[in-house]
Design an enzyme around this catalytic site. Structure first.
Site, short mmCIF file in Angstrom:
data_model
loop_
_atom_site.label_atom_id
_atom_site.label_comp_id
_atom_site.label_asym_id
_atom_site.label_seq_id
_atom_site.Cartn_x
_atom_site.Cartn_y
_atom_site.Cartn_z
N HIS A 1 -1.52 -1.08 -4.83
CA HIS A 1 -2.22 -0.86 -3.57
C HIS A 1 -2.46 0.75 -3.54
CE1 HIS A 1 -6.01 -1.52 -1.71
NE2 HIS A 1 -5.36 -0.72 -0.50
N ASP B 1 -7.48 -6.20 3.54
CA ASP B 1 -6.28 -4.75 3.18
C ASP B 1 -6.37 -4.42 5.17
OD1 ASP B 1 -5.00 -2.36 3.15
OD2 ASP B 1 -6.73 -1.64 2.25
N HIS C 1 -7.89 1.68 -4.15
CA HIS C 1 -9.59 1.43 -2.95
C HIS C 1 -9.69 2.44 -2.82
CE1 HIS C 1 -10.35 0.19 1.56
NE2 HIS C 1 -11.00 0.20 0.96
N MET D 1 -12.33 4.84 -0.66
CA MET D 1 -12.48 5.17 0.61
C MET D 1 -13.56 6.62 0.11
SD MET D 1 -9.61 3.50 3.00
CE MET D 1 -8.51 4.23 1.62
N SER E 1 0.93 -1.54 -0.12
CA SER E 1 -0.14 0.32 -0.34
C SER E 1 0.85 1.29 0.25
CB SER E 1 -1.39 -0.01 1.66
OG SER E 1 -1.23 1.60 1.06
N ASP F 1 -4.51 4.28 -2.22
CA ASP F 1 -5.51 4.35 -1.07
C ASP F 1 -6.33 5.46 -1.17
OD1 ASP F 1 -6.25 2.07 0.42
OD2 ASP F 1 -3.66 2.38 0.84
N MET G 1 -8.93 8.26 -0.05
CA MET G 1 -9.83 8.79 0.56
C MET G 1 -10.11 10.41 1.30
SD MET G 1 -6.96 7.44 4.00
CE MET G 1 -6.87 5.96 3.70
N MET H 1 -11.99 -5.75 4.46
CA MET H 1 -10.95 -4.93 5.78
C MET H 1 -10.97 -5.15 6.99
SD MET H 1 -10.53 -2.18 4.62
CE MET H 1 -9.58 -1.23 5.72
C1 DX5 Z 1 -6.20 1.62 5.63
C2 DX5 Z 1 -5.55 0.83 3.45
C3 DX5 Z 1 -5.44 0.43 4.23
C4 DX5 Z 1 -4.09 0.90 4.84
C5 DX5 Z 1 -3.18 0.03 5.26
O1 DX5 Z 1 -7.93 2.76 5.28
O2 DX5 Z 1 -6.97 0.99 3.29
O3 DX5 Z 1 -4.60 0.11 2.60
O4 DX5 Z 1 -3.07 1.29 3.63
O5 DX5 Z 1 -1.89 -0.31 5.81
P1 DX5 Z 1 -1.59 -0.99 6.97
O6 DX5 Z 1 -1.37 -2.28 6.02
O7 DX5 Z 1 -0.07 -0.18 7.64
O8 DX5 Z 1 -2.44 -1.28 7.89
ZN ZN Z 2 -6.57 0.14 1.31
#
Ligand code: DX5
Ligand code: ZN
Length: 219
Positions: free
Chosen positions: A34, A176, A67, A69, A9, A36, A38, A138
């Site tokens: 990956h 994840d 991903h 969010m 990620s 993310d 947000m 998750m």
């Molecule tokens: C959290 C993200 C993850 C995050 C995981 O909301 O979706 O992808 O980057 O990070 P770690 O592996 O540090 O929990």
């Molecule tokens: Zn993620």
């Protein structure tokens, strides 16, 4: 048995050295990137948006697993397709018309994924499982890297695997949040196909070696 995949990620990468960290992943045993996204609405945190993903896509040589969010993700499906995203995953909890959203992602030429928060049962996907390329479970509450793994995840992975087999679906199971070298094998044994890991990889002294270490555990 299917090959098990690892998706570092980039949320945990050094954003001031993003190209360096992308090259590290390119040259490692990792399978996917990956990414993310947000929005500060669905989750409290804001990560990055289109210009950064465009920069990532320019250097990344592996599958882009994005991903989202964000609330109302339908607004941006075309944009992510144009950026070259391969897998687009939206949260179940953000979609009023999940079936339509899945069709729109597929029609835009991407693989469609649905993410489930820790409190959401895998059963809510029963009617759409055959339309899905991926389900992301998750294993922490979304919004931040570096949180600890929720143990109930193993049970959800097993239940989802059962559902996929019962429906003869080809859906991949991704996990994840809080993934590390200790829980990786137990997750793939439960049925997970793709493991996302952020801080465990990027906070280690040798991220490339840490990726190999996880890969070896799940091989
Ligand atoms: C959290 C993200 C993850 C995050 C995981 O909301 O979706 O992808 O980057 O990070 P770690 O592996 O540090 O929990
Ligand atoms: Zn993620």
């Amino acid at each position: 048995m299917n090959k098990k995949l690892i998706a570092p990620s980039l949320l945990a990468a050094d954003f001031a050295n993003l190209q360096r960290d992308i090259e590290m992943v390119n040259n490692s045993e990792a399978d996917w990137f990956h990414i993310d996204v947000m929005d500060g609405m669905f989750v409290p945190n804001i990560s990055f948006g289109m210009p950064v993903i465009k920069a990532i896509a320019k250097h990344a040589t592996k599958t882009l697993d994005t991903h989202l969010m964000i609330v109302d993700p339908d607004r941006y499906i075309e944009d992510f397709a144009n950026l070259g995203v391969n897998y687009l995953t939206v949260h179940y909890e953000t979609c009023n018309h999940l079936h339509r959203t899945i069709q729109a992602i597929t029609a835009a030429g991407m693989k469609a994924g649905i993410a489930l928060n820790p409190h959401t049962s895998v059963r809510v996907l029963e009617e759409v499982i055959n339309d899905l390329d991926l389900v992301l479970i998750m294993s922490v509450n979304p919004g931040f890297g570096g949180q600890s793994f929720i143990e109930n995840t193993y049970k959800k992975v097993e239940q989802l695997k059962e559902m996929i087999l019962a429906h003869n679906a080809n859906t991949l199971i991704e996990v994840d949040g809080g993934v590390n070298a200790e829980n990786a094998k137990k997750l793939t044994d439960a049925g997970a196909d793709v493991l996302v890991a952020g801080s465990f990889i990027f906070s280690s002294n040798n991220p490339n070696k840490t990726i190999s270490e996880i890969k070896n555990k799940i091989a």
